[in-house]
Scaffold this motif. Structure first.
Motif, PDB file in Angstrom:
ATOM      1  N   ARG A 193       8.684   1.062  -0.283  1.00 55.81           N
ATOM      2  CA  ARG A 193       8.360   1.428  -1.659  1.00 55.81           C
ATOM      3  C   ARG A 193       7.382   2.605  -1.690  1.00 55.81           C
ATOM      4  O   ARG A 193       6.436   2.660  -0.889  1.00 55.81           O
ATOM      5  CB  ARG A 193       7.750   0.232  -2.407  1.00 55.81           C
ATOM      6  N   PRO A 194       7.559   3.544  -2.631  1.00 55.75           N
ATOM      7  CA  PRO A 194       6.639   4.687  -2.721  1.00 55.75           C
ATOM      8  C   PRO A 194       5.180   4.275  -2.919  1.00 55.75           C
ATOM      9  O   PRO A 194       4.278   4.921  -2.385  1.00 55.75           O
ATOM     10  CB  PRO A 194       7.168   5.455  -3.939  1.00 55.75           C
ATOM     11  N   SER A 195       4.946   3.196  -3.657  1.00 57.35           N
ATOM     12  CA  SER A 195       3.568   2.756  -3.900  1.00 57.35           C
ATOM     13  C   SER A 195       2.877   2.420  -2.587  1.00 57.35           C
ATOM     14  O   SER A 195       1.716   2.790  -2.363  1.00 57.35           O
ATOM     15  CB  SER A 195       3.552   1.538  -4.826  1.00 57.35           C
ATOM     16  N   MET A 196       3.577   1.721  -1.720  1.00 53.45           N
ATOM     17  CA  MET A 196       3.021   1.350  -0.423  1.00 53.45           C
ATOM     18  C   MET A 196       2.764   2.594   0.424  1.00 53.45           C
ATOM     19  O   MET A 196       1.719   2.733   1.058  1.00 53.45           O
ATOM     20  CB  MET A 196       3.999   0.417   0.294  1.00 53.45           C
ATOM     21  N   GLN A 197       3.705   3.507   0.419  1.00 49.65           N
ATOM     22  CA  GLN A 197       3.560   4.727   1.211  1.00 49.65           C
ATOM     23  C   GLN A 197       2.390   5.570   0.723  1.00 49.65           C
ATOM     24  O   GLN A 197       1.686   6.197   1.522  1.00 49.65           O
ATOM     25  CB  GLN A 197       4.861   5.518   1.178  1.00 49.65           C
ATOM     26  N   ASN A 198       2.157   5.584  -0.590  1.00 53.14           N
ATOM     27  CA  ASN A 198       1.026   6.336  -1.130  1.00 53.14           C
ATOM     28  C   ASN A 198      -0.311   5.734  -0.720  1.00 53.14           C
ATOM     29  O   ASN A 198      -1.297   6.443  -0.497  1.00 53.14           O
ATOM     30  CB  ASN A 198       1.102   6.387  -2.659  1.00 53.14           C
ATOM     31  N   VAL A 199      -0.361   4.403  -0.619  1.00 50.34           N
ATOM     32  CA  VAL A 199      -1.616   3.712  -0.353  1.00 50.34           C
ATOM     33  C   VAL A 199      -1.950   3.674   1.132  1.00 50.34           C
ATOM     34  O   VAL A 199      -3.136   3.701   1.509  1.00 50.34           O
ATOM     35  CB  VAL A 199      -1.575   2.286  -0.948  1.00 50.34           C
ATOM     36  N   ILE A 200      -0.958   3.631   1.976  1.00 48.49           N
ATOM     37  CA  ILE A 200      -1.204   3.522   3.421  1.00 48.49           C
ATOM     38  C   ILE A 200      -2.133   4.625   3.907  1.00 48.49           C
ATOM     39  O   ILE A 200      -3.006   4.395   4.767  1.00 48.49           O
ATOM     40  CB  ILE A 200       0.125   3.527   4.202  1.00 48.49           C
ATOM     41  N   ARG A 201      -2.019   5.815   3.344  1.00 49.42           N
ATOM     42  CA  ARG A 201      -2.860   6.930   3.816  1.00 49.42           C
ATOM     43  C   ARG A 201      -4.340   6.687   3.527  1.00 49.42           C
ATOM     44  O   ARG A 201      -5.204   7.212   4.243  1.00 49.42           O
ATOM     45  CB  ARG A 201      -2.393   8.245   3.170  1.00 49.42           C
ATOM     46  N   PHE A 202      -4.644   5.877   2.524  1.00 43.62           N
ATOM     47  CA  PHE A 202      -6.048   5.547   2.244  1.00 43.62           C
ATOM     48  C   PHE A 202      -6.585   4.495   3.214  1.00 43.62           C
ATOM     49  O   PHE A 202      -7.782   4.429   3.458  1.00 43.62           O
ATOM     50  CB  PHE A 202      -6.194   5.000   0.822  1.00 43.62           C
ATOM     51  N   HIS A 203      -5.688   3.673   3.727  1.00 44.48           N
ATOM     52  CA  HIS A 203      -6.105   2.503   4.482  1.00 44.48           C
ATOM     53  C   HIS A 203      -5.723   2.559   5.966  1.00 44.48           C
ATOM     54  O   HIS A 203      -5.872   1.570   6.673  1.00 44.48           O
ATOM     55  CB  HIS A 203      -5.524   1.242   3.855  1.00 44.48           C
TER      56      HIS A 203
END
Length: 204
Positions: A193-203
């Protein structure tokens, strides 16, 4: 605009994903635990517990992951991230509360045993139990909570980012998720999912 406080490798991962799911207007603020920023006077004024996540809303500050997930789902209702049926909403809350009250505590025994015991041997004993306890939690999620393909069935919800967080913990605790086919399939689906891909870079 919402202001969201997070730290890497923390429970903030779950609501961070949900904020992206609903395309929220928010600002993400990283709290560096390694440098003790969670203990600063400034941050303690936001969250006296010195933990993350914290969410500043127009009504005040929210803490605790289940509360933040429910709030995001309810203010962005058009995305249908929380069930409208009263019983089904309670079912969703039951899952999220299980993660917060049982699974998170079981995982925390690995890194934060000093919260429960000063004796170093006791802390070692807690760490030694983490793998088995987390394996047992995964079995309960697999057989009792995870309907599939998403936690509540066919519709993605506020529960799914929380399970994504648990999957990270399971990996950290050496649990082989291939033993749990529904959890493994959920992990593959949510990571796409795009939401997960966007957040992974923060974490990362």
């Amino acid at each position: 605009m919402l202001v969201f406080y997070y730290a890497k490798n923390s429970a903030a991962y779950a609501p961070h994903i949900l904020l992206e799911d609903v395309e929220a207007d928010y600002k993400a603020v990283k709290i560096d635990f390694a440098n003790g920023e969670q203990c600063s006077d400034e941050y303690l004024g936001i969250n006296p517990k010195g933990r993350v996540p914290s969410l500043i809303t127009e009504h005040g500050v929210l803490t605790e992951t289940p509360a933040i997930l429910a709030y995001i789902a309810q203010i962005y209702r058009k995305y249908r991230m929380a069930p409208e049926n009263t019983f089904e909403f309670a079912v969703a809350q039951a899952f999220n509360c299980y993660i917060a009250s049982t699974v998170h505590v079981a995982h925390a025994h690995k890194h934060h045993g000093a919260r429960w015991a000063d004796d170093l041997l006791a802390q070692d004993n807690m760490r030694a139990k983490v793998h088995q306890n987390m394996n047992d939690c995964a079995a309960i999620i697999e057989t009792h909570y995870l309907r599939g393909p998403w936690v509540l069935g066919d519709r993605y919800s506020m529960c799914d980012p929380y399970l994504a967080l648990v999957t990270r913990w399971l990996d950290d605790d050496g649990v082989d998720i291939s033993q749990f086919p529904k959890i493994a399939a959920h992990n593959l689906s949510i990571r796409a999912r795009p939401s997960m891909q966007n957040v992974i870079r923060f974490h990362a």
